[in-house]
Design a protein around this motif. Structure first.
Motif, PDB file in Angstrom:
ATOM      1  N   PRO A  11       0.797  -1.217   0.000  1.00 45.57           N
ATOM      2  CA  PRO A  11       0.000   0.000   0.000  1.00 45.57           C
ATOM      3  C   PRO A  11       0.843   1.287   0.000  1.00 45.57           C
ATOM      4  CG  PRO A  11      -0.200  -1.125   2.109  1.00 45.57           C
ATOM      5  CD  PRO A  11       0.590  -2.015   1.200  1.00 45.57           C
ATOM      6  N   ASP A  12       2.101   1.210   0.460  1.00 39.97           N
ATOM      7  CA  ASP A  12       2.950   2.407   0.480  1.00 39.97           C
ATOM      8  C   ASP A  12       3.476   2.750  -0.907  1.00 39.97           C
ATOM      9  OD1 ASP A  12       2.626   2.687   3.232  1.00 39.97           O
ATOM     10  OD2 ASP A  12       4.339   1.382   3.663  1.00 39.97           O
ATOM     11  N   THR A  13       3.870   1.746  -1.678  1.00 37.43           N
ATOM     12  CA  THR A  13       4.476   2.012  -2.985  1.00 37.43           C
ATOM     13  C   THR A  13       3.567   1.664  -4.149  1.00 37.43           C
ATOM     14  OG1 THR A  13       5.447  -0.194  -3.127  1.00 37.43           O
ATOM     15  CG2 THR A  13       6.772   1.526  -2.042  1.00 37.43           C
ATOM     16  N   GLY A  14       2.539   0.840  -3.925  1.00 35.80           N
ATOM     17  CA  GLY A  14       1.666   0.402  -4.999  1.00 35.80           C
ATOM     18  C   GLY A  14       2.244  -0.767  -5.782  1.00 35.80           C
ATOM     19  N   GLU A  15       3.429  -1.259  -5.358  1.00 39.30           N
ATOM     20  CA  GLU A  15       4.093  -2.363  -6.050  1.00 39.30           C
ATOM     21  C   GLU A  15       3.302  -3.653  -5.853  1.00 39.30           C
ATOM     22  OE1 GLU A  15       8.369  -4.721  -5.962  1.00 39.30           O
ATOM     23  OE2 GLU A  15       7.968  -3.189  -4.485  1.00 39.30           O
ATOM     24  N   ILE A  16       3.084  -4.392  -6.958  1.00 34.79           N
ATOM     25  CA  ILE A  16       2.368  -5.665  -6.878  1.00 34.79           C
ATOM     26  C   ILE A  16       3.322  -6.712  -6.347  1.00 34.79           C
ATOM     27  CG2 ILE A  16       1.217  -7.467  -8.208  1.00 34.79           C
ATOM     28  CD1 ILE A  16       0.293  -5.269 -10.119  1.00 34.79           C
ATOM     29  N   LEU A  17       2.879  -7.396  -5.300  1.00 38.33           N
ATOM     30  CA  LEU A  17       3.697  -8.430  -4.677  1.00 38.33           C
ATOM     31  C   LEU A  17       3.369  -9.770  -5.321  1.00 38.33           C
ATOM     32  CD1 LEU A  17       3.182  -7.329  -0.968  1.00 38.33           C
ATOM     33  CD2 LEU A  17       5.061  -6.720  -2.484  1.00 38.33           C
ATOM     34  N   GLU A  18       4.398 -10.423  -5.846  1.00 36.50           N
ATOM     35  CA  GLU A  18       4.178 -11.713  -6.481  1.00 36.50           C
ATOM     36  C   GLU A  18       4.792 -12.807  -5.614  1.00 36.50           C
ATOM     37  OE1 GLU A  18       5.033 -11.970 -10.589  1.00 36.50           O
ATOM     38  OE2 GLU A  18       4.359  -9.938 -10.987  1.00 36.50           O
ATOM     39  N   GLU A  19       4.259 -14.000  -5.797  1.00 36.63           N
ATOM     40  CA  GLU A  19       4.784 -15.131  -5.043  1.00 36.63           C
ATOM     41  C   GLU A  19       6.196 -15.436  -5.524  1.00 36.63           C
ATOM     42  OE1 GLU A  19       2.152 -18.433  -5.485  1.00 36.63           O
ATOM     43  OE2 GLU A  19       0.399 -17.217  -5.013  1.00 36.63           O
ATOM     44  N   GLU A  20       7.021 -15.847  -4.582  1.00 40.59           N
ATOM     45  CA  GLU A  20       8.402 -16.199  -4.948  1.00 40.59           C
ATOM     46  C   GLU A  20       8.390 -17.466  -5.772  1.00 40.59           C
ATOM     47  OE1 GLU A  20      11.462 -16.291  -2.007  1.00 40.59           O
ATOM     48  OE2 GLU A  20      10.503 -14.703  -0.862  1.00 40.59           O
ATOM     49  N   ARG A  21       9.185 -17.474  -6.829  1.00 36.65           N
ATOM     50  CA  ARG A  21       9.300 -18.669  -7.666  1.00 36.65           C
ATOM     51  C   ARG A  21      10.446 -19.522  -7.144  1.00 36.65           C
ATOM     52  NH1 ARG A  21       6.623 -17.554 -12.804  1.00 36.65           N
ATOM     53  NH2 ARG A  21       6.078 -15.372 -12.786  1.00 36.65           N
ATOM     54  N   ARG A  22      10.241 -20.786  -7.250  1.00 35.15           N
ATOM     55  CA  ARG A  22      11.296 -21.710  -6.822  1.00 35.15           C
ATOM     56  C   ARG A  22      11.753 -22.481  -8.042  1.00 35.15           C
ATOM     57  NH1 ARG A  22      11.108 -21.517  -1.330  1.00 35.15           N
ATOM     58  NH2 ARG A  22       9.094 -21.052  -0.424  1.00 35.15           N
ATOM     59  N   GLY A  23      13.025 -22.414  -8.294  1.00 36.02           N
ATOM     60  CA  GLY A  23      13.599 -23.163  -9.406  1.00 36.02           C
ATOM     61  C   GLY A  23      13.451 -22.421 -10.719  1.00 36.02           C
ATOM     62  N   PRO A  24      13.941 -23.004 -11.798  1.00 38.61           N
ATOM     63  CA  PRO A  24      13.901 -22.357 -13.108  1.00 38.61           C
ATOM     64  C   PRO A  24      12.481 -22.370 -13.686  1.00 38.61           C
ATOM     65  CG  PRO A  24      14.856 -24.531 -13.308  1.00 38.61           C
ATOM     66  CD  PRO A  24      14.650 -24.284 -11.843  1.00 38.61           C
ATOM     67  N   ILE A  25      12.218 -21.458 -14.597  1.00 37.70           N
ATOM     68  CA  ILE A  25      10.918 -21.371 -15.270  1.00 37.70           C
ATOM     69  C   ILE A  25      10.994 -22.189 -16.548  1.00 37.70           C
ATOM     70  CG2 ILE A  25       9.283 -19.816 -16.384  1.00 37.70           C
ATOM     71  CD1 ILE A  25      10.397 -17.587 -14.604  1.00 37.70           C
ATOM     72  N   ASP A  26      10.057 -23.111 -16.725  1.00 39.48           N
ATOM     73  CA  ASP A  26       9.973 -23.909 -17.930  1.00 39.48           C
ATOM     74  C   ASP A  26       9.092 -23.197 -18.932  1.00 39.48           C
ATOM     75  OD1 ASP A  26       9.934 -25.805 -19.874  1.00 39.48           O
ATOM     76  OD2 ASP A  26       8.895 -27.338 -18.688  1.00 39.48           O
ATOM     77  N   LEU A  27       9.696 -22.522 -19.920  1.00 38.36           N
ATOM     78  CA  LEU A  27       8.924 -21.758 -20.890  1.00 38.36           C
ATOM     79  C   LEU A  27       8.159 -22.645 -21.852  1.00 38.36           C
ATOM     80  CD1 LEU A  27      11.487 -18.908 -21.655  1.00 38.36           C
ATOM     81  CD2 LEU A  27       9.481 -18.818 -20.184  1.00 38.36           C
ATOM     82  N   ARG A  28       8.581 -23.899 -22.058  1.00 35.32           N
ATOM     83  CA  ARG A  28       7.856 -24.792 -22.949  1.00 35.32           C
ATOM     84  C   ARG A  28       6.504 -25.191 -22.377  1.00 35.32           C
ATOM     85  NH1 ARG A  28      12.444 -28.801 -23.155  1.00 35.32           N
ATOM     86  NH2 ARG A  28      13.942 -27.162 -22.928  1.00 35.32           N
ATOM     87  N   SER A  29       6.379 -25.242 -21.091  1.00 38.90           N
ATOM     88  CA  SER A  29       5.110 -25.633 -20.474  1.00 38.90           C
ATOM     89  C   SER A  29       4.169 -24.437 -20.336  1.00 38.90           C
ATOM     90  CB  SER A  29       5.363 -26.268 -19.110  1.00 38.90           C
ATOM     91  OG  SER A  29       5.893 -25.292 -18.234  1.00 38.90           O
ATOM     92  N   ALA A  30       4.655 -23.225 -20.558  1.00 37.27           N
ATOM     93  CA  ALA A  30       3.832 -22.024 -20.381  1.00 37.27           C
ATOM     94  C   ALA A  30       2.953 -21.741 -21.595  1.00 37.27           C
ATOM     95  CB  ALA A  30       4.753 -20.823 -20.115  1.00 37.27           C
ATOM     96  N   ARG A  31       3.021 -22.547 -22.641  1.00 34.53           N
ATOM     97  CA  ARG A  31       2.213 -22.303 -23.851  1.00 34.53           C
ATOM     98  C   ARG A  31       0.804 -22.342 -23.552  1.00 34.53           C
ATOM     99  NH1 ARG A  31       4.913 -25.584 -28.791  1.00 34.53           N
ATOM    100  NH2 ARG A  31       7.017 -25.076 -28.292  1.00 34.53           N
TER     101      ARG A  31
END
Length: 138
Positions: free
Chosen positions: A118-138
């Motif tokens: 609420p102070d900065t307006g920054e959207i807080l996202e969940e922390e990711r664990r491990g690498p992102i698999d871009l092939r599965s994001a299709r």
């Protein structure tokens, strides 16, 4: 029969005069009209003689009425940091406090609101664990 204002065209000129006078009266008592503006009426008679010894007479009545009174107010405008909705309200009035003008982003019924700082307006996202698999994001 002598010609008088009341009997020209079978009384039509006098009737149009009365109608114009009533129109001016309604304009004067209308609270939405400029109370200090001058009103007016113009009666125009046009005489056109012919060689046969007759005179054709045309007449009209025009009114000049006051326009709508000028009014000013102050609106406050802002944007909701969570939803992006732009909202307006009228300053110092007893009307409803907020009127939505438009949504900056159309609401997606399937989307869930994300947490934000609420102070900065920054959207807080969940922390990711491990690498992102871009092939599965299709």
């Amino acid at each position: 029969m002598p010609i008088t204002f009341d009997n020209i065209a079978g009384g039509e000129l006098a009737e149009k005069f009365s109608m114009a006078l009533a129109q001016i009266g309604r304009n004067i008592i209308d609270p939405n009209m400029d109370p200090e503006a001058a009103r007016g009426m113009t009666i125009n008679l046009k005489f056109k003689p012919s060689k046969a010894g007759t005179i054709q007479v045309a007449f009209n009545i025009r009114t000049k009425l006051a326009g709508i009174a000028k009014t000013e107010t102050v609106f406050l405008i802002g944007q909701d940091a969570r939803t992006g909705r732009v909202e307006m309200s009228e300053y110092g009035n007893n009307r409803p406090a907020v009127t939505g003008a438009y949504d900056a982003v159309p609401a997606d019924p399937g989307a869930h609101e994300k947490a934000f700082d609420p102070d900065t307006g920054e959207i807080l996202e969940e922390e990711r664990r491990g690498p992102i698999d871009l092939r599965s994001a299709r």
